[in-house]
Design an enzyme around this catalytic site. Structure first.
Site, PDB file in Angstrom:
ATOM      1  N   HIS A 194       0.819  -1.217   0.000  1.00 37.97           N
ATOM      2  CA  HIS A 194       0.000   0.000   0.000  1.00 37.97           C
ATOM      3  C   HIS A 194       0.852   1.267   0.000  1.00 37.97           C
ATOM      4  O   HIS A 194       0.362   2.327  -0.358  1.00 37.97           O
ATOM      5  CB  HIS A 194      -1.049  -0.016   1.129  1.00 37.97           C
ATOM      6  CG  HIS A 194      -0.549   0.293   2.495  1.00 37.97           C
ATOM      7  ND1 HIS A 194      -0.237  -0.670   3.424  1.00 37.97           N
ATOM      8  CD2 HIS A 194      -0.324   1.467   3.113  1.00 37.97           C
ATOM      9  CE1 HIS A 194       0.151  -0.101   4.553  1.00 37.97           C
ATOM     10  NE2 HIS A 194       0.108   1.205   4.391  1.00 37.97           N
TER      11      HIS A 194
ATOM     12  N   ASP B 276       1.010  -7.668   2.183  1.00 39.81           N
ATOM     13  CA  ASP B 276       1.160  -6.236   1.912  1.00 39.81           C
ATOM     14  C   ASP B 276       2.626  -5.800   1.768  1.00 39.81           C
ATOM     15  O   ASP B 276       3.165  -5.083   2.607  1.00 39.81           O
ATOM     16  CB  ASP B 276       0.488  -5.464   3.060  1.00 39.81           C
ATOM     17  CG  ASP B 276       0.214  -4.017   2.693  1.00 39.81           C
ATOM     18  OD1 ASP B 276       0.784  -3.521   1.709  1.00 39.81           O
ATOM     19  OD2 ASP B 276      -0.577  -3.372   3.421  1.00 39.81           O
TER      20      ASP B 276
ATOM     21  N   SER C 166       3.908   2.131   8.555  1.00 36.85           N
ATOM     22  CA  SER C 166       3.755   1.169   7.478  1.00 36.85           C
ATOM     23  C   SER C 166       5.088   0.948   6.793  1.00 36.85           C
ATOM     24  O   SER C 166       5.788   1.904   6.472  1.00 36.85           O
ATOM     25  CB  SER C 166       2.772   1.686   6.433  1.00 36.85           C
ATOM     26  OG  SER C 166       1.495   1.376   6.833  1.00 36.85           O
TER      27      SER C 166
HETATM   28  N1  ARG Z   1      -4.619   0.263   7.375  1.00 34.50           N
HETATM   29  C1  ARG Z   1      -3.305   0.275   6.821  1.00 34.50           C
HETATM   30  C2  ARG Z   1      -2.700   1.676   7.010  1.00 34.50           C
HETATM   31  O1  ARG Z   1      -3.191   2.433   7.723  1.00 34.50           O
HETATM   32  C3  ARG Z   1      -3.285  -0.214   5.411  1.00 34.50           C
HETATM   33  C4  ARG Z   1      -3.994   0.616   4.404  1.00 34.50           C
HETATM   34  C5  ARG Z   1      -3.977   0.132   2.998  1.00 34.50           C
HETATM   35  N2  ARG Z   1      -4.996  -0.845   2.707  1.00 34.50           N
HETATM   36  C6  ARG Z   1      -6.257  -0.563   2.301  1.00 34.50           C
HETATM   37  N3  ARG Z   1      -7.092  -1.552   2.134  1.00 34.50           N
HETATM   38  N4  ARG Z   1      -6.694   0.658   2.062  1.00 34.50           N
HETATM   39  O2  ARG Z   1      -2.286   2.433   6.239  1.00 34.50           O
HETATM   40  N1  GLU Z   2      -1.077   1.210   7.532  1.00 36.88           N
HETATM   41  C1  GLU Z   2      -0.498   2.239   8.343  1.00 36.88           C
HETATM   42  C2  GLU Z   2       0.415   3.176   7.568  1.00 36.88           C
HETATM   43  O1  GLU Z   2       0.229   3.399   6.408  1.00 36.88           O
HETATM   44  C3  GLU Z   2       0.176   1.619   9.475  1.00 36.88           C
HETATM   45  C4  GLU Z   2      -0.855   1.158  10.363  1.00 36.88           C
HETATM   46  C5  GLU Z   2      -1.105   2.138  11.425  1.00 36.88           C
HETATM   47  O2  GLU Z   2      -1.705   3.193  11.197  1.00 36.88           O
HETATM   48  O3  GLU Z   2      -0.620   1.769  12.476  1.00 36.88           O
HETATM   49  O4  GLU Z   2       1.291   3.771   8.113  1.00 36.88           O
END
Ligand code: ARG
Ligand code: GLU
Length: 718
Positions: A86, A222, A653
């Site tokens: 991502h 990911d 991330s």
């Molecule tokens: N939750 C993760 C972060 O905060 C991954 C986000 C990417 N994935 C998604 N399905 N949008 O960034």
């Molecule tokens: N997916 C998150 C990011 O893009 C990390 C997950 C979180 O927010 O802890 O940094």
């Protein structure tokens, strides 16, 4: 006897359950002073200078700031970088077309010449951290006015940065910590030629999609791979075909021994923002007004996008990254609200504040010095609330109209002409040209117009009358409250919907262009929001938040007196931090226990060929059926993800998860939904970070993609 045995067993359980979890995101420079002893007691076998040091190669040397919001790590002597799928998503999308659909099919460079450049993408190495508190604050004691004080601090910061970076090729930043009690300088070396090396198909890299996002148990692969390129002297350079792979000072070594429950884990990375010391007053505003209203707004916008994307595969590709970004924060906010509710976050803050009051009462000196704080917070926040809300909500609303966000970039042109600045108009114009190219690549005016209508409606429904820009009169009088008719008119009359006309204007920029821009109906909408902000929001907002800026450092100082044995960590501010904990599950609800890891079996269980998020590639199914896991499987299973109690946040991330010996065992990519409130209050029983098991990454590279040459670059310990 039995009883006491049972009791001590119980105690032991409690100690094991919570005793190893550690709240906090620590400054690498201070690990020796604050953390290493505790880390070693919890199983870490490293010395502080193995983690961060300016004298010898250390783990922090291999950790990079990837792009503008992620972390990455160097994992080979040839500058290979591992980060999340991502984090590379918009880049992978930019290389994708319906014919060459790397987003959905995956991408693997089999030779260096196939690696794809990504204009604008950077990778920054941290060269060193310095405590510059004294230099920054020197002389401020004798300055009375706040504005003068701030100016003085800014000047000192500018000077220090200049002295540090002049003729070094480095860049640096100085940031306040503990509400300005301390200042640290971070010196970086930033590389500008970063190429895409590999990415699994979305059905692996985004498996579970937005449905599983923020959720445990998780099965998302990911990750993506990039490479840093440098010039012939191993220094940063703009993209050039003659650049060569960067030779890093250090790269992470990978362990495939596997992570077991209760194993020590540690993370280095760039968490962006936490607010752990806010008082209950601000949490109430967030939970009663800003988050619910922002969630409502995104619900509406996401619906509009999704409808359009479901109807047309080309639009689906164009809007993929925007949609994912929007949905990500939206879903997190829902988790934060649920967490507040479920774990009584606000009540806990209030109880804590009550304890603070009692503590003050016990000592007249403290009482005299600090008793004003809580009443003052309460008063300031109640005055601030309407401005706090509209300040947050307006930018969330207005800038989600893509065209408004885009035209906001044209203010740089206007000031260029009016102030006769020295800066080359050419560079501003060129920047706008490339912004324009990028903007229209992924833009659909019909979607945007729908969003515009929705945003105008919701904005007027949610903010007070006094914050409505003038054009709402026009909507009500001339268009009888018909937002759609109004939008049709604006989008028809604005030249900003037409790329050719914009390019033409940029090619022949003159005073007439200025007139054309400022009289454009869409630009005028943007400006009238700006006017409301300047006249009705900012003055009060600024005055009141400045009062808070005075209160918080005093409050923190008082808390430190109250809890002399507690180690206080600074809120995340997008600088490198170290956090540690252990691999462990949690209990999301009464009678439910989550294990700490998932396996490929779970992917097969979730498979649903009818649902985009749960499609499993044929090849992965075959590997599963044949149990062809190579050296990466464990007891006949293929590990996929694991959770641990490392205190992380957005920006973490792509961060490396390291074991007790500093070997790379995982790749951080998410948090559990129940724990997303940890940006405001960390609870070691509930908050978990979600990581990819490094063995799954290697399995996909080797067994799924057949990219053995990549495996050959790595240093793997088994
Ligand atoms: N939750 C993760 C972060 O905060 C991954 C986000 C990417 N994935 C998604 N399905 N949008 O960034
Ligand atoms: N997916 C998150 C990011 O893009 C990390 C997950 C979180 O927010 O802890 O940094």
């Amino acid at each position: 006897m039995r009883k006491s045995l049972l009791l001590s067993a119980l105690f032991l359980h409690i100690i094991i359950r919570t005793g190893l979890s550690v709240e906090g995101m620590w400054i690498p420079l201070l690990i020796e002073k604050f953390n290493i002893k505790d880390m070693q007691e919890k199983g870490c076998r490293l010395a502080a200078e193995d983690i961060y040091s300016i004298n010898k190669a250390c783990l922090a040397d291999a950790v990079i700031l990837f792009g503008r919001g992620c972390t990455g790590e160097v994992i080979s002597p040839d500058g290979l970088v591992l980060t999340n799928h991502h984090c590379g998503y918009s880049r992978i999308q930019a290389h994708s077309t319906l014919e060459k659909d790397y987003l959905n099919e995956g991408f693997w460079a089999f030779t260096r010449s196939e690696e794809l450049p990504n204009p604008g993408l950077t990778a920054s190495f941290l060269i060193r951290i310095e405590d510059v508190t004294q230099m920054v604050l020197q002389g401020t004691d004798s300055i009375a006015g706040r504005i003068e004080k701030e100016k003085h601090i800014d000047r000192s910061i500018d000077q220090l940065i200049k002295i540090t970076t002049d003729r070094t090729g480095y860049n640096a930043e100085i940031k306040p910590f503990y509400f300005g009690k301390e200042y640290y300088m971070f010196v970086y070396q930033t590389f500008r030629d970063i190429r895409l090396v590999g990415a699994p198909p979305a059905s692996i890299g985004k498996f579970g999609g937005d449905t599983d996002n923020w959720i445990w148990p998780r099965h998302t692969g990911d990750f993506s791979l990039f490479r840093i390129y440098a010039d012939s002297t191993n220094s940063p350079a703009d993209y050039s075909p003659s650049n060569i792979p960067y030779k890093p000072g250090n790269h992470l070594k990978i362990s495939i021994k596997g992570i077991r429950e209760n194993d020590f884990t540690m993370i280095l990375g760039y968490p962006a923002r936490t607010n752990e010391y806010l008082t209950s007053h601000e949490l109430k505003i967030i939970s009663n007004s800003t988050l619910p209203r922002k969630i409502e707004l995104r619900n509406a916008i996401l619906d509009i996008m999704k409808n359009a994307m479901d109807r047309n595969p080309e639009i689906k590709l164009k809007y993929a990254s925007k949609y994912a970004g929007m949905a990500n924060a939206w879903k997190k906010w829902i988790g934060v609200l649920q967490g507040f509710e479920r774990y009584n976050t606000i009540r806990k803050k209030e109880t804590f504040e009550e304890q603070f009051r009692l503590w003050l009462n016990r000592n007249p000196d403290n009482q005299e010095k600090y008793a004003y704080l809580l009443p003052e917070f309460s008063k300031t926040y109640s005055e601030l609330e309407p401005y706090y809300f509209v300040n947050d909500y307006a930018s969330e609303a207005i800038f989600h109209v893509e065209l408004i966000e885009y035209v906001s970039g044209f203010t740089s042109l206007l000031s260029l002409m009016s102030e006769n600045q020295e800066e080359e108009p050419e560079s501003t114009i060129n920047k706008l040209k490339s912004r324009t190219e990028n903007f229209f690549k992924n833009y659909e005016v019909e979607i945007d117009k729908e969003i515009f209508i929705k945003v105008l409606e919701l904005y007027s429904a949610n903010v007070g009358q006094q914050f409505l820009p003038d054009f709402y009169h026009t909507i009500h009088q001339k268009f009888r409250g018909n937002y759609r008719k109004f939008a049709d008119r604006i989008y028809k009359k604005s030249f900003f919907t037409d790329k050719e006309q914009i390019m033409e204007l940029l090619d022949h920029y003159s005073n007439a262009s200025v007139r054309k821009i400022i009289s454009d109906p869409l630009f005028r909408i943007y400006s009238s929001f700006g006017e409301v902000y300047r006249n009705k929001i900012f003055p009060q907002y600024d005055k009141l938040t400045e009062q808070l800026d005075d209160l918080y450092p005093e409050y923190l100082a008082a808390l430190m007196l109250m809890q002399p044995d507690k180690l206080f960590y600074p809120d995340a501010n997008f600088t490198m931090r170290m956090t540690y904990g252990k691999a462990e599950g949690y209990s999301p609800a009464d009678a439910v226990e989550y294990r700490y890891n998932t396996t490929l079996k779970g992917i097969i269980e979730k498979e649903d060929p009818e649902v985009y998020d749960y499609v499993v590639p044929e090849k992965l199914k075959n590997l599963y059926e044949e149990k062809d896991f190579g050296r990466y499987g464990a007891n006949g299973k293929m590990p996929v993800c694991f959770i641990a109690s490392n205190h992380t946040s957005g920006g973490n991330s792509g961060s490396p998860v390291l074991d007790a010996d500093g070997y790379l065992v995982g790749l951080n990519f998410d948090r559990n939904w129940e724990g997303t409130m940890n940006d405001f209050m960390y609870d070691p029983d509930i908050c978990r970070n979600i990581s990819l098991d490094i063995r799954y990454v290697l399995f996909i590279i080797e067994k799924y993609a057949g990219a053995d040459h990549i495996i050959g670059e790595l240093t793997i310990i088994d």
